[in-house]
Write an enzyme that holds these catalytic residues in place. Sequence first.
Site, PDB file in Angstrom:
ATOM      1  N   LYS A  90       0.826  -1.118   0.038  1.00 45.20           N
ATOM      2  CA  LYS A  90       0.008   0.010   0.226  1.00 45.20           C
ATOM      3  C   LYS A  90       0.840   1.096   0.089  1.00 45.20           C
ATOM      4  O   LYS A  90       1.753   1.263   0.889  1.00 45.20           O
ATOM      5  CB  LYS A  90      -0.815  -0.016   1.285  1.00 45.20           C
ATOM      6  CG  LYS A  90      -1.924   1.201   1.327  1.00 45.20           C
ATOM      7  CD  LYS A  90      -3.080   0.664   0.649  1.00 45.20           C
ATOM      8  CE  LYS A  90      -4.000   2.015   0.431  1.00 45.20           C
ATOM      9  NZ  LYS A  90      -3.643   2.704  -0.940  1.00 45.20           N
ATOM     10  N   GLN A 111       7.491   3.885   3.950  1.00 46.49           N
ATOM     11  CA  GLN A 111       5.906   3.439   3.835  1.00 46.49           C
ATOM     12  C   GLN A 111       5.838   2.211   4.850  1.00 46.49           C
ATOM     13  O   GLN A 111       4.849   2.089   5.209  1.00 46.49           O
ATOM     14  CB  GLN A 111       5.413   3.365   2.320  1.00 46.49           C
ATOM     15  CG  GLN A 111       3.969   3.045   2.303  1.00 46.49           C
ATOM     16  CD  GLN A 111       3.254   4.622   2.157  1.00 46.49           C
ATOM     17  OE1 GLN A 111       3.806   5.638   1.557  1.00 46.49           O
ATOM     18  NE2 GLN A 111       2.073   4.735   2.930  1.00 46.49           N
ATOM     19  N   LYS A 114       5.566   3.329   8.232  1.00 43.00           N
ATOM     20  CA  LYS A 114       4.259   4.074   8.507  1.00 43.00           C
ATOM     21  C   LYS A 114       3.236   3.283   8.558  1.00 43.00           C
ATOM     22  O   LYS A 114       2.440   3.524   9.599  1.00 43.00           O
ATOM     23  CB  LYS A 114       4.177   5.087   7.350  1.00 43.00           C
ATOM     24  CG  LYS A 114       3.159   6.136   7.336  1.00 43.00           C
ATOM     25  CD  LYS A 114       2.963   6.889   6.071  1.00 43.00           C
ATOM     26  CE  LYS A 114       4.042   7.496   5.687  1.00 43.00           C
ATOM     27  NZ  LYS A 114       3.909   8.451   4.583  1.00 43.00           N
ATOM     28  N   LYS A 126       5.207   1.552  -3.122  1.00 41.02           N
ATOM     29  CA  LYS A 126       5.085   3.001  -3.573  1.00 41.02           C
ATOM     30  C   LYS A 126       5.568   3.032  -5.135  1.00 41.02           C
ATOM     31  O   LYS A 126       6.128   1.966  -5.902  1.00 41.02           O
ATOM     32  CB  LYS A 126       6.144   4.000  -3.082  1.00 41.02           C
ATOM     33  CG  LYS A 126       6.130   5.391  -3.081  1.00 41.02           C
ATOM     34  CD  LYS A 126       5.141   5.888  -2.057  1.00 41.02           C
ATOM     35  CE  LYS A 126       4.724   7.435  -2.377  1.00 41.02           C
ATOM     36  NZ  LYS A 126       3.841   7.915  -1.254  1.00 41.02           N
ATOM     37  N   GLY A 165      -2.798   8.137  -4.382  1.00 44.73           N
ATOM     38  CA  GLY A 165      -2.194   9.355  -4.980  1.00 44.73           C
ATOM     39  C   GLY A 165      -0.926   9.870  -4.092  1.00 44.73           C
ATOM     40  O   GLY A 165      -0.608   9.347  -2.876  1.00 44.73           O
ATOM     41  N   ASP A 166      -0.274  10.769  -4.907  1.00 42.36           N
ATOM     42  CA  ASP A 166       0.980  11.361  -4.093  1.00 42.36           C
ATOM     43  C   ASP A 166       1.043  12.639  -4.679  1.00 42.36           C
ATOM     44  O   ASP A 166       0.178  13.157  -5.560  1.00 42.36           O
ATOM     45  CB  ASP A 166       2.111  10.344  -4.089  1.00 42.36           C
ATOM     46  CG  ASP A 166       3.253  10.885  -2.983  1.00 42.36           C
ATOM     47  OD1 ASP A 166       3.115  10.900  -1.972  1.00 42.36           O
ATOM     48  OD2 ASP A 166       4.317  11.692  -3.794  1.00 42.36           O
ATOM     49  N   THR A 210      -4.363  13.497   5.108  1.00 41.30           N
ATOM     50  CA  THR A 210      -3.154  13.535   5.293  1.00 41.30           C
ATOM     51  C   THR A 210      -2.652  15.015   6.183  1.00 41.30           C
ATOM     52  O   THR A 210      -2.126  14.975   7.280  1.00 41.30           O
ATOM     53  CB  THR A 210      -2.281  13.497   4.247  1.00 41.30           C
ATOM     54  OG1 THR A 210      -2.612  12.300   3.418  1.00 41.30           O
ATOM     55  CG2 THR A 210      -0.567  13.360   4.479  1.00 41.30           C
ATOM     56  N   SER A 377      -7.075   5.774   3.910  1.00 40.99           N
ATOM     57  CA  SER A 377      -6.957   4.814   2.320  1.00 40.99           C
ATOM     58  C   SER A 377      -7.440   3.395   2.952  1.00 40.99           C
ATOM     59  O   SER A 377      -8.265   2.781   2.407  1.00 40.99           O
ATOM     60  CB  SER A 377      -5.745   4.804   1.930  1.00 40.99           C
ATOM     61  OG  SER A 377      -5.533   5.907   0.873  1.00 40.99           O
TER      62      SER A 377
END
Length: 445
Positions: A90, A111, A114, A126, A165-166, A210, A377
């Site tokens: 993810k 990630q 996190k 990612k 997204g990012d 976020t 998410s």
Amino acid sequence: MDARLEAIKDTVLMRNPGEAEFHQAVVEVFESLGPVHDRHPEFLEAAILERLCEPERQIIFRVPWTDDSGRVQINRGFRVEFNSALGPYKGGLRFHPSVYLGIVKFLGFEQIFKNALTGMPIGGGKGGSDFDPRGRSDAEVMRFCQSFMTELYRHIGEYTDVPTGDIGVGGREIGYLFGQYKRITNRYESGVLTGKGISWGGSLVRPEATGFGTVIFAQEMLKTRGTSFDGQRVVVSGSGNVAINAIAKAQSLGAAVVACSDSSGYVVDEAGIDVALLREVKEVQRGRLKDYAERRGGVTYVDGGSVWDVDATVVLPCATQNELDGAAAARLVRNGLVAVGEGANMPSTRDAVAVFQEAGVLFGPGKAANAGGVATSALEMQQNASRDSWSFEHTEERLTEIMVGIHDRCAATAEEYGEPGNYVLGANIGGFVKVADAMLAQGLI
Ligand code: NDP
């Protein structure tokens, strides 16, 4: 750094040449992990660190598309499926010209920890592309996204890998990506992507999550010093998804947010940033911060320069990696900085982090402070799996609980390991132990 980890780190750096951001992320985590390996020699024996630093799978692919003048364009696509010990991979997709394997790997590595800190069943991954959506028409962005997904679709899935997204990937891009996935597979698999529109499987609060989460985390840090956002003078970098929502949330808690930026410059708005206008300029018109300054009037727009020249008691870096260096950190500290909440991933250089920590500034590292996006998410995935949709209030409540939980877990871990208040240590150890335990249990894979 612990001598046992130093040798492993040297090998990782040697095996991944030219990936400066990935090296930085690895070194920062390794610096925290010495005490864990004193207590858990079994992690060393099972080569957990060596395995963690080697992605389970790395996919690099060609993305051909045609621009509006009919010319063929070629970009490079990436997906790094880093670690699936806790759940399906993810993590977001970033579309920005600076994207290369080293950036995707640093983001994927961060990630893992996190996602573990959120307490939700999600692994780390990612991806992205060196495609730059800025200045492209909707039709060009759509053709690019369709070509990108034509390769990516075979690697992702609700139980395999769930992108979101990012930077450069918002609701528009997720829409085009989802449409193409659906068309190719002939499946309405809502859980394959998150950040979707609300009428087609998205979750309320995901767009805000976020930025909101970063402010909630920072508020919890401030509480440990008997204070809050109320009356703080705040500077935020960036003016994208994370920045805008961080500004909105900080203002709702009584802060004065006086400056924000984009890659061209920054604006100082002593009356407080007008969030409604900023949203309109950036999200509806896809304009620049300069346009905000012109429409707002009575504010200062500085072309180029650094937003960190503006004094603040709380700063929220929400743009990109390594945007806040040691010199900027020292200046902010001299001028009364109390707290830093990282909305972006690794926005502070290692020098800057050292300056903040030596000065006793509350410092919330991105992998903890910005985890609200991925946590929400995961809430979107829950809603998709149960074919349900929750109210804004309920979802925001869940986000708040999760962020307070992450804060408390980081604080308790730092305390347990003898460094109270060190959120970097708390986040790194808290995330690592959870993943390491799962990897041990699952055997040598
Ligand atoms: P957006 O694309 O919405 O906004 C990015 C903002 O940062 C823009 O204002 C952009 O300015 C600025 N920016 C980007 N790159 C640079 C650069 N090289 N130099 C200066 N400014 C830059 O992205 P997001 O808000 O989604 O992401 C911001 C950060 O938050 C990233 O680090 C991302 O990894 C992180 N993050 C995002 C999450 C999410 O849910 N979206 C989740 C967790 C972390 P310009 O328009 O001029 O390029």
